[in-house]
Design a protein around this motif. Sequence first.
Motif, short mmCIF file in Angstrom:
data_model
loop_
_atom_site.label_atom_id
_atom_site.label_comp_id
_atom_site.label_asym_id
_atom_site.label_seq_id
_atom_site.Cartn_x
_atom_site.Cartn_y
_atom_site.Cartn_z
N LEU A 1 8.39 -47.24 41.98
CA LEU A 1 7.19 -46.39 41.95
C LEU A 1 7.35 -45.24 40.97
O LEU A 1 8.45 -44.69 40.80
CB LEU A 1 6.87 -45.89 43.34
CG LEU A 1 6.18 -46.94 44.23
CD1 LEU A 1 6.30 -46.57 45.71
CD2 LEU A 1 4.72 -47.08 43.83
N LYS A 2 6.22 -44.89 40.35
CA LYS A 2 6.18 -43.82 39.37
C LYS A 2 5.18 -42.75 39.84
O LYS A 2 4.26 -43.07 40.61
CB LYS A 2 5.69 -44.37 38.03
CG LYS A 2 6.52 -45.52 37.48
CD LYS A 2 5.91 -46.06 36.20
CE LYS A 2 6.71 -47.23 35.65
NZ LYS A 2 6.12 -47.77 34.40
N PRO A 3 5.32 -41.53 39.36
CA PRO A 3 4.35 -40.49 39.75
C PRO A 3 2.90 -40.90 39.45
O PRO A 3 1.99 -40.54 40.21
CB PRO A 3 4.78 -39.29 38.91
CG PRO A 3 6.25 -39.49 38.73
CD PRO A 3 6.43 -40.98 38.58
N GLU A 4 2.69 -41.65 38.40
CA GLU A 4 1.33 -42.08 38.05
C GLU A 4 0.76 -43.13 39.01
O GLU A 4 -0.42 -43.49 38.90
CB GLU A 4 1.26 -42.59 36.61
CG GLU A 4 2.29 -43.63 36.25
CD GLU A 4 3.50 -43.03 35.57
OE1 GLU A 4 4.00 -41.96 36.01
OE2 GLU A 4 3.97 -43.66 34.58
N ASP A 5 1.57 -43.61 39.95
CA ASP A 5 1.06 -44.51 40.98
C ASP A 5 0.43 -43.73 42.14
O ASP A 5 -0.15 -44.34 43.05
CB ASP A 5 2.19 -45.39 41.53
CG ASP A 5 2.74 -46.35 40.50
OD1 ASP A 5 3.97 -46.51 40.45
OD2 ASP A 5 1.93 -46.95 39.75
N THR A 6 0.55 -42.43 42.11
CA THR A 6 -0.04 -41.60 43.16
C THR A 6 -1.55 -41.79 43.20
O THR A 6 -2.24 -41.62 42.20
CB THR A 6 0.30 -40.13 42.92
OG1 THR A 6 1.71 -39.95 43.04
CG2 THR A 6 -0.41 -39.23 43.94
N ALA A 7 -2.05 -42.17 44.38
CA ALA A 7 -3.48 -42.45 44.54
C ALA A 7 -3.75 -42.81 46.00
O ALA A 7 -2.82 -43.01 46.77
CB ALA A 7 -3.91 -43.61 43.64
N VAL A 8 -5.03 -42.92 46.32
CA VAL A 8 -5.43 -43.55 47.58
C VAL A 8 -5.64 -45.03 47.29
O VAL A 8 -6.34 -45.38 46.33
CB VAL A 8 -6.72 -42.92 48.15
CG1 VAL A 8 -7.12 -43.62 49.44
CG2 VAL A 8 -6.52 -41.43 48.39
N TYR A 9 -5.03 -45.87 48.10
CA TYR A 9 -5.09 -47.32 47.90
C TYR A 9 -6.03 -47.94 48.94
O TYR A 9 -5.95 -47.62 50.13
CB TYR A 9 -3.69 -47.92 48.02
CG TYR A 9 -2.84 -47.66 46.81
CD1 TYR A 9 -2.35 -46.38 46.53
CD2 TYR A 9 -2.53 -48.68 45.91
CE1 TYR A 9 -1.59 -46.13 45.40
CE2 TYR A 9 -1.75 -48.43 44.78
CZ TYR A 9 -1.29 -47.16 44.53
OH TYR A 9 -0.53 -46.91 43.41
N TYR A 10 -6.89 -48.83 48.44
CA TYR A 10 -7.88 -49.49 49.29
C TYR A 10 -7.77 -51.00 49.15
O TYR A 10 -7.51 -51.50 48.05
CB TYR A 10 -9.30 -49.11 48.85
CG TYR A 10 -9.62 -47.64 48.84
CD1 TYR A 10 -9.35 -46.86 47.72
CD2 TYR A 10 -10.21 -47.03 49.94
CE1 TYR A 10 -9.66 -45.51 47.70
CE2 TYR A 10 -10.52 -45.68 49.93
CZ TYR A 10 -10.24 -44.94 48.81
OH TYR A 10 -10.54 -43.59 48.80
#
Length: 114
Positions: free
Chosen positions: A86-95
């Motif tokens: 995982l990378k910082p740019e993977d930070t998100a809400v996942y649906y």
Amino acid sequence: QVQLVESGGGLVQPGGSLRLSCAASGFTFSTRAMRWYRQAPGKERELVAHIGSFGIPRNYADSVKGRFTISRDNAKNTVYLQMNSLKPEDTAVYYCVALGYDYWGQGTQVTVSS
């Protein structure tokens, strides 16, 4: 009615892993392709991964290819997203989404930070 309940998100350090789950109900899960999307703050929603109703085909966004794996268990009405490196740019809400239904669950927050 259609219900999709995402879980498994959390805070993880860069390079770490998480496994997201999405429990589905209210429709015949085994007949529907499923997708994972994500949305980061201030950004548009992005398609992350797609899986056909019987597990094929599997398609990924270029940004996650080789790091994320989508899978499903039709006996459990559940779709998964294994996220590695995982990378910082993977930070998100996942649906998760069931194709053909205009329904979005509450999502699960993934934060990648040291």
